[in-house]
Design a protein around this motif. Structure first.
Motif, PDB file in Angstrom:
ATOM      1  N   LYS A  83       0.818  -1.219   0.000  1.00 26.69           N
ATOM      2  CA  LYS A  83       0.000   0.000   0.000  1.00 26.69           C
ATOM      3  C   LYS A  83       0.853   1.272   0.000  1.00 26.69           C
ATOM      4  O   LYS A  83       0.350   2.343  -0.313  1.00 26.69           O
ATOM      5  CB  LYS A  83      -0.987  -0.009   1.170  1.00 26.69           C
ATOM      6  N   ASN A  84       2.137   1.153   0.292  1.00 22.27           N
ATOM      7  CA  ASN A  84       3.031   2.312   0.236  1.00 22.27           C
ATOM      8  C   ASN A  84       3.509   2.596  -1.191  1.00 22.27           C
ATOM      9  O   ASN A  84       4.202   3.575  -1.437  1.00 22.27           O
ATOM     10  CB  ASN A  84       4.238   2.108   1.154  1.00 22.27           C
ATOM     11  N   LEU A  85       3.089   1.757  -2.146  1.00 27.74           N
ATOM     12  CA  LEU A  85       3.428   1.946  -3.561  1.00 27.74           C
ATOM     13  C   LEU A  85       2.211   2.505  -4.296  1.00 27.74           C
ATOM     14  O   LEU A  85       1.096   2.445  -3.784  1.00 27.74           O
ATOM     15  CB  LEU A  85       3.825   0.606  -4.189  1.00 27.74           C
ATOM     16  N   ASN A  86       2.409   2.976  -5.513  1.00 29.53           N
ATOM     17  CA  ASN A  86       1.244   3.398  -6.307  1.00 29.53           C
ATOM     18  C   ASN A  86       0.427   2.166  -6.676  1.00 29.53           C
ATOM     19  O   ASN A  86       0.933   1.040  -6.658  1.00 29.53           O
ATOM     20  CB  ASN A  86       1.664   4.217  -7.534  1.00 29.53           C
ATOM     21  N   ILE A  87      -0.837   2.374  -7.019  1.00 32.94           N
ATOM     22  CA  ILE A  87      -1.753   1.258  -7.231  1.00 32.94           C
ATOM     23  C   ILE A  87      -1.305   0.343  -8.374  1.00 32.94           C
ATOM     24  O   ILE A  87      -1.465  -0.877  -8.292  1.00 32.94           O
ATOM     25  CB  ILE A  87      -3.218   1.728  -7.427  1.00 32.94           C
ATOM     26  N   LYS A  88      -0.720   0.903  -9.420  1.00 33.94           N
ATOM     27  CA  LYS A  88      -0.271   0.074 -10.551  1.00 33.94           C
ATOM     28  C   LYS A  88       0.768  -0.949 -10.094  1.00 33.94           C
ATOM     29  O   LYS A  88       0.661  -2.139 -10.410  1.00 33.94           O
ATOM     30  CB  LYS A  88       0.282   0.968 -11.663  1.00 33.94           C
ATOM     31  N   LYS A  89       1.767  -0.504  -9.341  1.00 31.50           N
ATOM     32  CA  LYS A  89       2.816  -1.409  -8.865  1.00 31.50           C
ATOM     33  C   LYS A  89       2.258  -2.370  -7.799  1.00 31.50           C
ATOM     34  O   LYS A  89       2.590  -3.559  -7.790  1.00 31.50           O
ATOM     35  CB  LYS A  89       3.992  -0.602  -8.293  1.00 31.50           C
ATOM     36  N   ALA A  90       1.394  -1.864  -6.929  1.00 30.28           N
ATOM     37  CA  ALA A  90       0.801  -2.714  -5.887  1.00 30.28           C
ATOM     38  C   ALA A  90      -0.020  -3.838  -6.513  1.00 30.28           C
ATOM     39  O   ALA A  90       0.058  -4.995  -6.076  1.00 30.28           O
ATOM     40  CB  ALA A  90      -0.048  -1.868  -4.944  1.00 30.28           C
ATOM     41  N   LEU A  91      -0.808  -3.521  -7.545  1.00 31.77           N
ATOM     42  CA  LEU A  91      -1.603  -4.557  -8.213  1.00 31.77           C
ATOM     43  C   LEU A  91      -0.724  -5.531  -8.983  1.00 31.77           C
ATOM     44  O   LEU A  91      -1.025  -6.725  -9.050  1.00 31.77           O
ATOM     45  CB  LEU A  91      -2.643  -3.930  -9.142  1.00 31.77           C
ATOM     46  N   SER A  92       0.359  -5.048  -9.535  1.00 26.93           N
ATOM     47  CA  SER A  92       1.300  -5.935 -10.220  1.00 26.93           C
ATOM     48  C   SER A  92       1.854  -6.957  -9.228  1.00 26.93           C
ATOM     49  O   SER A  92       1.923  -8.159  -9.519  1.00 26.93           O
ATOM     50  CB  SER A  92       2.428  -5.112 -10.839  1.00 26.93           C
ATOM     51  N   ASN A  93       2.230  -6.499  -8.043  1.00 26.54           N
ATOM     52  CA  ASN A  93       2.714  -7.410  -7.006  1.00 26.54           C
ATOM     53  C   ASN A  93       1.612  -8.378  -6.574  1.00 26.54           C
ATOM     54  O   ASN A  93       1.875  -9.562  -6.329  1.00 26.54           O
ATOM     55  CB  ASN A  93       3.212  -6.623  -5.794  1.00 26.54           C
ATOM     56  N   ALA A  94       0.378  -7.883  -6.460  1.00 21.89           N
ATOM     57  CA  ALA A  94      -0.749  -8.736  -6.061  1.00 21.89           C
ATOM     58  C   ALA A  94      -0.986  -9.843  -7.083  1.00 21.89           C
ATOM     59  O   ALA A  94      -1.254 -10.992  -6.716  1.00 21.89           O
ATOM     60  CB  ALA A  94      -2.009  -7.895  -5.879  1.00 21.89           C
ATOM     61  N   ARG A  95      -0.885  -9.522  -8.374  1.00 26.79           N
ATOM     62  CA  ARG A  95      -1.061 -10.541  -9.421  1.00 26.79           C
ATOM     63  C   ARG A  95      -0.002 -11.628  -9.287  1.00 26.79           C
ATOM     64  O   ARG A  95      -0.306 -12.818  -9.397  1.00 26.79           O
ATOM     65  CB  ARG A  95      -0.991  -9.903 -10.803  1.00 26.79           C
ATOM     66  N   VAL A  96       1.236 -11.228  -9.029  1.00 25.28           N
ATOM     67  CA  VAL A  96       2.317 -12.206  -8.854  1.00 25.28           C
ATOM     68  C   VAL A  96       2.022 -13.081  -7.627  1.00 25.28           C
ATOM     69  O   VAL A  96       2.201 -14.304  -7.673  1.00 25.28           O
ATOM     70  CB  VAL A  96       3.684 -11.505  -8.717  1.00 25.28           C
ATOM     71  N   LEU A  97       1.551 -12.481  -6.559  1.00 22.48           N
ATOM     72  CA  LEU A  97       1.253 -13.242  -5.349  1.00 22.48           C
ATOM     73  C   LEU A  97       0.156 -14.279  -5.600  1.00 22.48           C
ATOM     74  O   LEU A  97       0.287 -15.443  -5.208  1.00 22.48           O
ATOM     75  CB  LEU A  97       0.853 -12.315  -4.196  1.00 22.48           C
ATOM     76  N   VAL A  98      -0.918 -13.883  -6.256  1.00 18.82           N
ATOM     77  CA  VAL A  98      -2.000 -14.838  -6.554  1.00 18.82           C
ATOM     78  C   VAL A  98      -1.459 -15.976  -7.423  1.00 18.82           C
ATOM     79  O   VAL A  98      -1.726 -17.152  -7.161  1.00 18.82           O
ATOM     80  CB  VAL A  98      -3.197 -14.134  -7.219  1.00 18.82           C
ATOM     81  N   LYS A  99      -0.679 -15.632  -8.424  1.00 21.48           N
ATOM     82  CA  LYS A  99      -0.076 -16.652  -9.303  1.00 21.48           C
ATOM     83  C   LYS A  99       0.801 -17.600  -8.480  1.00 21.48           C
ATOM     84  O   LYS A  99       0.726 -18.823  -8.631  1.00 21.48           O
ATOM     85  CB  LYS A  99       0.749 -15.957 -10.388  1.00 21.48           C
ATOM     86  N   ASN A 100       1.617 -17.057  -7.588  1.00 26.32           N
ATOM     87  CA  ASN A 100       2.483 -17.890  -6.748  1.00 26.32           C
ATOM     88  C   ASN A 100       1.681 -18.802  -5.827  1.00 26.32           C
ATOM     89  O   ASN A 100       2.058 -19.956  -5.617  1.00 26.32           O
ATOM     90  CB  ASN A 100       3.411 -17.029  -5.902  1.00 26.32           C
ATOM     91  N   CYS A 101       0.582 -18.291  -5.295  1.00 29.66           N
ATOM     92  CA  CYS A 101      -0.270 -19.122  -4.425  1.00 29.66           C
ATOM     93  C   CYS A 101      -0.876 -20.278  -5.209  1.00 29.66           C
ATOM     94  O   CYS A 101      -0.907 -21.419  -4.731  1.00 29.66           O
ATOM     95  CB  CYS A 101      -1.371 -18.274  -3.779  1.00 29.66           C
ATOM     96  N   LEU A 102      -1.346 -19.997  -6.411  1.00 31.24           N
ATOM     97  CA  LEU A 102      -1.912 -21.065  -7.240  1.00 31.24           C
ATOM     98  C   LEU A 102      -0.848 -22.102  -7.597  1.00 31.24           C
ATOM     99  O   LEU A 102      -1.110 -23.303  -7.577  1.00 31.24           O
ATOM    100  CB  LEU A 102      -2.548 -20.472  -8.499  1.00 31.24           C
TER     101      LEU A 102
END
Length: 170
Positions: A83-102
């Motif tokens: 959340k300390n990053l801009n939304i574009k970078k934060a969502l990019s990290n979130a996509r990687v996290l979901v992919k890693n969890c799967l």
């Protein structure tokens, strides 16, 4: 009718007790990690989703608990840890996290994008929906077979500290 017990902890002493109880009572368990606890950068536990998964199943093996009794889940996956990053970078990290969890065989994915990121004063429901779509759009459909997806924020904000009236979506 059976219930599925869900536990959200990364404390392996607690997890060991939960697994022993599961084995003694012959019930399945859902072990969840939050995006702050476990993520591609290690979270505050130092564990990635794959390392967390391996550690869970190594512990279950040492206890002779059938690994079919364990489901893994990701809780509040979204921009929260970034959340300390801009939304574009934060969502990019979130996509990687979901992919890693799967990839680590998580079977329950809770996507929560109701997080105000750097440079934002507020977010709307449309922003939240759009952000969820952004995360889900990058996941290959075949990876979602036999996966439970929970989308949205129907609870107080993850991490606390924000006053907001909770209004369930329809």
């Amino acid at each position: 009718k059976k219930n599925l017990q869900s536990f959200c902890t990364s404390n392996f002493d607690v997890l060991k007790i939960i697994m022993v109880f599961s084995k003694l009572n012959n019930f399945p368990i859902l072990i969840e990690s939050t995006s702050n606890q476990v993520n591609q950068h290690g979270g505050y536990t130092g564990l990635t989703p794959l390392k967390f998964s391996k550690k869970i199943f190594n512990l279950s093996s040492s206890l002779k608990l059938d690994k079919k009794k364990i489901l893994l889940g990701g809780d509040h996956l979204g921009p929260l840890p970034w959340k300390n990053l801009n939304i574009k970078k934060a969502l990019s990290n979130a996509r990687v996290l979901v992919k890693n969890c799967l990839e680590a065989n998580y079977k329950k994915i809770h996507i929560d994008t109701a997080i105000i990121c750097k440079g934002e004063n507020r977010i709307s429901r449309d922003d939240i929906v759009s952000r969820c779509g952004s995360i889900l759009s990058k996941i290959k459909k075949r990876k979602l077979n036999n996966i439970f997806i929970v989308v949205g924020t129907e609870v107080p904000f993850a991490g606390g500290g924000q006053d907001s009236k909770i209004i369930p979506t329809k």
